[in-house]
Design a protein around this motif. Structure first.
Motif, PDB file in Angstrom:
ATOM      1  N   ASN A  50       0.845  -1.188   0.000  1.00  0.00           N
ATOM      2  CA  ASN A  50       0.000   0.000   0.000  1.00  0.00           C
ATOM      3  C   ASN A  50       0.881   1.239   0.000  1.00  0.00           C
ATOM      4  OD1 ASN A  50      -1.204   2.151   2.262  1.00  0.00           O
ATOM      5  ND2 ASN A  50      -2.646   1.591   0.647  1.00  0.00           N
ATOM      6  N   VAL A  51       0.646   2.133  -0.960  1.00  0.00           N
ATOM      7  CA  VAL A  51       1.354   3.407  -1.034  1.00  0.00           C
ATOM      8  C   VAL A  51       0.301   4.504  -0.984  1.00  0.00           C
ATOM      9  CG1 VAL A  51       2.903   4.864  -2.358  1.00  0.00           C
ATOM     10  CG2 VAL A  51       3.176   2.377  -2.437  1.00  0.00           C
ATOM     11  N   LYS A  52       0.443   5.426  -0.038  1.00  0.00           N
ATOM     12  CA  LYS A  52      -0.585   6.437   0.166  1.00  0.00           C
ATOM     13  C   LYS A  52       0.030   7.829   0.189  1.00  0.00           C
ATOM     14  CE  LYS A  52      -3.729   5.517   3.184  1.00  0.00           C
ATOM     15  NZ  LYS A  52      -4.426   5.293   4.497  1.00  0.00           N
ATOM     16  N   ARG A  53      -0.666   8.764  -0.422  1.00  0.00           N
ATOM     17  CA  ARG A  53      -0.274  10.182  -0.394  1.00  0.00           C
ATOM     18  C   ARG A  53      -1.434  10.964   0.204  1.00  0.00           C
ATOM     19  NH1 ARG A  53       1.016  14.953   0.015  1.00  0.00           N
ATOM     20  NH2 ARG A  53       2.197  16.183  -1.508  1.00  0.00           N
ATOM     21  N   THR A  54      -1.146  11.769   1.217  1.00  0.00           N
ATOM     22  CA  THR A  54      -2.198  12.519   1.896  1.00  0.00           C
ATOM     23  C   THR A  54      -1.971  14.020   1.745  1.00  0.00           C
ATOM     24  OG1 THR A  54      -0.998  12.476   3.996  1.00  0.00           O
ATOM     25  CG2 THR A  54      -2.551  10.687   3.580  1.00  0.00           C
ATOM     26  N   TRP A  55      -3.083  14.766   1.683  1.00  0.00           N
ATOM     27  CA  TRP A  55      -3.076  16.211   1.702  1.00  0.00           C
ATOM     28  C   TRP A  55      -3.936  16.686   2.863  1.00  0.00           C
ATOM     29  CZ3 TRP A  55      -3.490  13.376  -2.773  1.00  0.00           C
ATOM     30  CH2 TRP A  55      -2.497  13.582  -3.739  1.00  0.00           C
ATOM     31  N   ARG A  56      -4.054  17.954   2.989  1.00  0.00           N
ATOM     32  CA  ARG A  56      -4.857  18.506   4.076  1.00  0.00           C
ATOM     33  C   ARG A  56      -6.326  18.092   3.949  1.00  0.00           C
ATOM     34  NH1 ARG A  56      -5.620  24.978   5.479  1.00  0.00           N
ATOM     35  NH2 ARG A  56      -7.102  24.692   7.211  1.00  0.00           N
ATOM     36  N   ASN A  57      -6.848  18.078   2.726  1.00  0.00           N
ATOM     37  CA  ASN A  57      -8.269  17.796   2.512  1.00  0.00           C
ATOM     38  C   ASN A  57      -8.530  16.467   1.800  1.00  0.00           C
ATOM     39  OD1 ASN A  57      -9.013  20.271   3.670  1.00  0.00           O
ATOM     40  ND2 ASN A  57      -8.752  21.333   1.718  1.00  0.00           N
ATOM     41  N   GLY A  58      -7.525  15.604   1.709  1.00  0.00           N
ATOM     42  CA  GLY A  58      -7.794  14.353   1.009  1.00  0.00           C
ATOM     43  C   GLY A  58      -6.598  13.431   0.972  1.00  0.00           C
ATOM     44  N   GLN A  59      -6.795  12.313   0.282  1.00  0.00           N
ATOM     45  CA  GLN A  59      -5.732  11.330   0.146  1.00  0.00           C
ATOM     46  C   GLN A  59      -5.995  10.474  -1.095  1.00  0.00           C
ATOM     47  OE1 GLN A  59      -6.333   9.009   3.785  1.00  0.00           O
ATOM     48  NE2 GLN A  59      -7.279   7.380   2.568  1.00  0.00           N
ATOM     49  N   ILE A  60      -4.933   9.835  -1.578  1.00  0.00           N
ATOM     50  CA  ILE A  60      -5.030   8.901  -2.688  1.00  0.00           C
ATOM     51  C   ILE A  60      -4.067   7.753  -2.411  1.00  0.00           C
ATOM     52  CG2 ILE A  60      -3.305  10.131  -4.075  1.00  0.00           C
ATOM     53  CD1 ILE A  60      -4.966   9.339  -6.559  1.00  0.00           C
ATOM     54  N   GLY A  61      -4.488   6.521  -2.730  1.00  0.00           N
ATOM     55  CA  GLY A  61      -3.655   5.370  -2.412  1.00  0.00           C
ATOM     56  C   GLY A  61      -3.677   4.317  -3.507  1.00  0.00           C
ATOM     57  N   PHE A  62      -2.574   3.591  -3.598  1.00  0.00           N
ATOM     58  CA  PHE A  62      -2.457   2.466  -4.531  1.00  0.00           C
ATOM     59  C   PHE A  62      -2.238   1.200  -3.718  1.00  0.00           C
ATOM     60  CE2 PHE A  62       0.281  -0.478  -6.891  1.00  0.00           C
ATOM     61  CZ  PHE A  62      -0.510  -0.707  -8.006  1.00  0.00           C
ATOM     62  N   ASN A  63      -2.977   0.143  -4.033  1.00  0.00           N
ATOM     63  CA  ASN A  63      -2.924  -1.099  -3.257  1.00  0.00           C
ATOM     64  C   ASN A  63      -2.694  -2.290  -4.180  1.00  0.00           C
ATOM     65  OD1 ASN A  63      -4.239   0.314  -0.761  1.00  0.00           O
ATOM     66  ND2 ASN A  63      -5.665   0.683  -2.454  1.00  0.00           N
ATOM     67  N   PHE A  64      -1.867  -3.228  -3.720  1.00  0.00           N
ATOM     68  CA  PHE A  64      -1.598  -4.443  -4.490  1.00  0.00           C
ATOM     69  C   PHE A  64      -1.427  -5.613  -3.531  1.00  0.00           C
ATOM     70  CE2 PHE A  64       1.356  -7.534  -6.346  1.00  0.00           C
ATOM     71  CZ  PHE A  64       0.702  -7.820  -7.541  1.00  0.00           C
TER      72      PHE A  64
END
Length: 213
Positions: A1-15
């Motif tokens: 799992n690789v995740k990038r977060t911001w103040r108002n959100g996040q996006i992640g890639f999962n395998f």
């Protein structure tokens, strides 16, 4: 799992990838046409969530080894300090299969399901909450014990009262309707019929301390 977060959100890639000591081989039945097979399997997905003022939008797109795809997308909207609305759409291909995945679905395992869920939470007074929901779903492919594509619905209401910080009492009503095989009764082809049921639950809980409840 690789995740990038911001103040108002996040996006992640999962395998995830599995390898088994023996080949998986389900029974040769029509409902198992898209079942897991072989000695390995993998899934990958992309998920995201963002908050925009009083609204939170989220979703996930996934694909399996056999190119089966799945989508879940929804939003949470705060109408006021006393009311919230939730909408959730799901579309999981019959080909989509997982070994141990879970999702917001009517079936125990994600796959072979389309549906739209809507819920509303209202807090009319201090310590009181009323939640009502409706869920409409369909199964594009066959299931175990069901010899045709089917559909169903579920509706429910829960009235909750919290007399104390660690106590709660609620009354929950649920109505469930789905299509299932009818008894053969000598017919060469099983017909699909409606099955429905109602449940009522009264629940009370109290936590005495960190050890007992």
């Amino acid at each position: 799992n690789v995740k990038r977060t911001w103040r108002n959100g996040q996006i992640g890639f999962n395998f995830v990838r599995y390898r088994f000591s023996r080949d998986l081989q389900k029974a040769d039945e029509p409902y198992n046409l898209y079942a897991l097979s072989g000695n390995s399997w993998h899934n990958l997905s992309l998920d995201a969530g963002f908050t925009l003022r009083q609204m939170h939008v989220f979703g996930e797109v996934a694909v399996a080894k056999n190119a089966g795809k799945a989508l879940l997308a929804g939003c949470l909207l705060s109408l006021a300090s006393q009311a919230d609305i939730c909408l959730l759409y799901r579309n999981l291909s019959p080909r989509y299969q997982t070994v141990s995945g879970s999702a917001f679905t009517d079936r125990s395992k994600p796959g072979n399901e389309k549906g739209l869920y809507a819920a509303m939470s209202v807090r009319p007074a201090y310590r009181w909450e009323i939640v009502a929901y409706a869920d409409r779903f369909s199964f594009p492919w066959l299931q175990y014990g069901v010899s045709a594509p089917t559909a169903g619905s579920e509706y429910g209401v829960r009235i909750l009262y919290k007399p104390g910080r660690n106590d709660e009492i609620y009354l929950r009503f649920r109505y469930l309707n789905r299509q299932m095989n009818e008894p053969a009764m000598g017919n060469p082809v099983q017909a699909i019929g409606e099955r429905s049921g109602v449940s009522l639950r009264m629940h009370a809980s109290c936590r005495l301390d960190n050890r007992f409840s």
